[in-house]
Design an enzyme around this catalytic site. Structure first.
Site, PDB file in Angstrom:
ATOM      1  N   TYR A  64      93.604   4.850  56.217  1.00 20.97           N
ATOM      2  CA  TYR A  64      93.144   3.455  56.286  1.00 20.97           C
ATOM      3  C   TYR A  64      92.195   3.073  55.144  1.00 20.97           C
ATOM      4  O   TYR A  64      91.738   1.944  55.086  1.00 20.97           O
ATOM      5  CB  TYR A  64      92.431   3.214  57.617  1.00 20.97           C
ATOM      6  CG  TYR A  64      93.307   3.496  58.804  1.00 20.97           C
ATOM      7  CD1 TYR A  64      94.321   2.619  59.159  1.00 20.97           C
ATOM      8  CD2 TYR A  64      93.144   4.660  59.548  1.00 20.97           C
ATOM      9  CE1 TYR A  64      95.146   2.884  60.244  1.00 20.97           C
ATOM     10  CE2 TYR A  64      93.968   4.930  60.641  1.00 20.97           C
ATOM     11  CZ  TYR A  64      94.964   4.039  60.977  1.00 20.97           C
ATOM     12  OH  TYR A  64      95.780   4.298  62.048  1.00 20.97           O
TER      13      TYR A  64
ATOM     14  N   HIS B 240      91.543  -4.035  56.607  1.00 17.69           N
ATOM     15  CA  HIS B 240      90.655  -3.844  57.763  1.00 17.69           C
ATOM     16  C   HIS B 240      89.388  -3.068  57.402  1.00 17.69           C
ATOM     17  O   HIS B 240      88.455  -3.038  58.195  1.00 17.69           O
ATOM     18  CB  HIS B 240      91.419  -3.094  58.851  1.00 17.69           C
ATOM     19  CG  HIS B 240      91.374  -3.745  60.205  1.00 17.69           C
ATOM     20  ND1 HIS B 240      90.863  -4.993  60.453  1.00 17.69           N
ATOM     21  CD2 HIS B 240      91.794  -3.281  61.408  1.00 17.69           C
ATOM     22  CE1 HIS B 240      90.968  -5.268  61.742  1.00 17.69           C
ATOM     23  NE2 HIS B 240      91.534  -4.253  62.342  1.00 17.69           N
TER      24      HIS B 240
ATOM     25  N   PHE C 107      87.300   4.018  65.442  1.00 14.76           N
ATOM     26  CA  PHE C 107      88.401   3.101  65.179  1.00 14.76           C
ATOM     27  C   PHE C 107      87.947   1.703  65.576  1.00 14.76           C
ATOM     28  O   PHE C 107      87.095   1.513  66.436  1.00 14.76           O
ATOM     29  CB  PHE C 107      89.717   3.513  65.852  1.00 14.76           C
ATOM     30  CG  PHE C 107      90.359   4.688  65.164  1.00 14.76           C
ATOM     31  CD1 PHE C 107      91.161   4.507  64.044  1.00 14.76           C
ATOM     32  CD2 PHE C 107      90.121   5.972  65.617  1.00 14.76           C
ATOM     33  CE1 PHE C 107      91.721   5.594  63.389  1.00 14.76           C
ATOM     34  CE2 PHE C 107      90.678   7.064  64.969  1.00 14.76           C
ATOM     35  CZ  PHE C 107      91.479   6.879  63.853  1.00 14.76           C
TER      36      PHE C 107
ATOM     37  N   ASN D 112      88.862  -1.021  67.206  1.00 11.13           N
ATOM     38  CA  ASN D 112      88.847  -1.689  68.514  1.00 11.13           C
ATOM     39  C   ASN D 112      87.787  -1.157  69.467  1.00 11.13           C
ATOM     40  O   ASN D 112      87.552  -1.754  70.512  1.00 11.13           O
ATOM     41  CB  ASN D 112      90.221  -1.604  69.163  1.00 11.13           C
ATOM     42  CG  ASN D 112      91.265  -2.361  68.372  1.00 11.13           C
ATOM     43  OD1 ASN D 112      90.963  -3.042  67.400  1.00 11.13           O
ATOM     44  ND2 ASN D 112      92.509  -2.237  68.785  1.00 11.13           N
TER      45      ASN D 112
ATOM     46  N   ASN E 126      89.253  -7.844  66.746  1.00 11.07           N
ATOM     47  CA  ASN E 126      89.098  -6.939  67.895  1.00 11.07           C
ATOM     48  C   ASN E 126      87.850  -6.072  67.838  1.00 11.07           C
ATOM     49  O   ASN E 126      87.260  -5.760  68.874  1.00 11.07           O
ATOM     50  CB  ASN E 126      90.343  -6.067  68.052  1.00 11.07           C
ATOM     51  CG  ASN E 126      91.519  -6.868  68.550  1.00 11.07           C
ATOM     52  OD1 ASN E 126      91.349  -7.869  69.244  1.00 11.07           O
ATOM     53  ND2 ASN E 126      92.719  -6.445  68.190  1.00 11.07           N
TER      54      ASN E 126
END
Length: 185
Positions: A14, A19, A64, A66, A112
């Protein structure tokens, strides 16, 4: 003391995704102020140091996106920090690529990570810096935010990250109103 939280997802997979611009902003703050963000504590990578006259804790939750609120709650509790002295930096699809939106408080919008933070804290009265990553013209939103920037977007996002760092510094040195007036847009 200020808690500066950059949101993102851990791991190489990632690393350079849309994000993770919150992580990149915290990394840039760390470099600019000689703070090592390497201690794994409270489900986050953290680094303690000073920005100007203010003591700061730089935070990159490792839960992570969320579940970011789990880490944020633990850190606020451990440091007994005022919620108003926490600044969260994160990507926002509702802001055009390269633009910033700084707010004193407010809803999570469609993000989120912010939804989880606000849900667990049961409060939304903390400053945030939304770094614009734009919206996909078509396709899946999750694929978009977990995707990488185009070659045309990279200079825009690098500039936005630099401006977000200046905005954090302005919040710490002066106040959020000044940062909003100078860096929003």
């Amino acid at each position: 003391m200020y808690i500066i939280v950059g949101l993102g997802n851990p791991g190489k997979k990632y690393e350079n995704t849309r994000h993770n611009v919150g992580f990149h902003a915290v990394d840039r703050l760390a470099i600019n102020h000689g703070i090592q963000v390497t201690k794994l504590k409270h489900k986050a990578l953290i680094g303690e140091g000073r920005i100007g006259n203010e003591k700061v804790v730089l935070v990159k939750p490792q839960t992570f996106m969320n579940l970011s609120g789990q880490s944020v709650m633990e850190i606020l509790k451990f440091y007994k920090a005022d919620l108003e002295k926490m600044v969260v930096l994160y990507d926002d699809i509702d802001v055009k690529v390269g633009a910033l939106r700084i707010r004193e408080k407010g809803s999570s919008g469609s993000h989120n990570g912010m939804k989880n933070i606000i849900y667990l804290l049961q409060k939304d009265n903390f400053p945030r810096i939304r770094i614009g990553v734009g919206k996909p013209q078509f396709g899946d939103l999750a694929d978009y935010v977990l995707g990488r920037f185009s070659s045309e977007e990279i200079p825009l996002i690098n500039e936005a990250i630099e401006r977000s760092v200046l905005a954090v510094e302005a919040i710490l040195k002066d106040d959020i109103q000044l940062a909003m007036n100078k860096y929003n847009g």
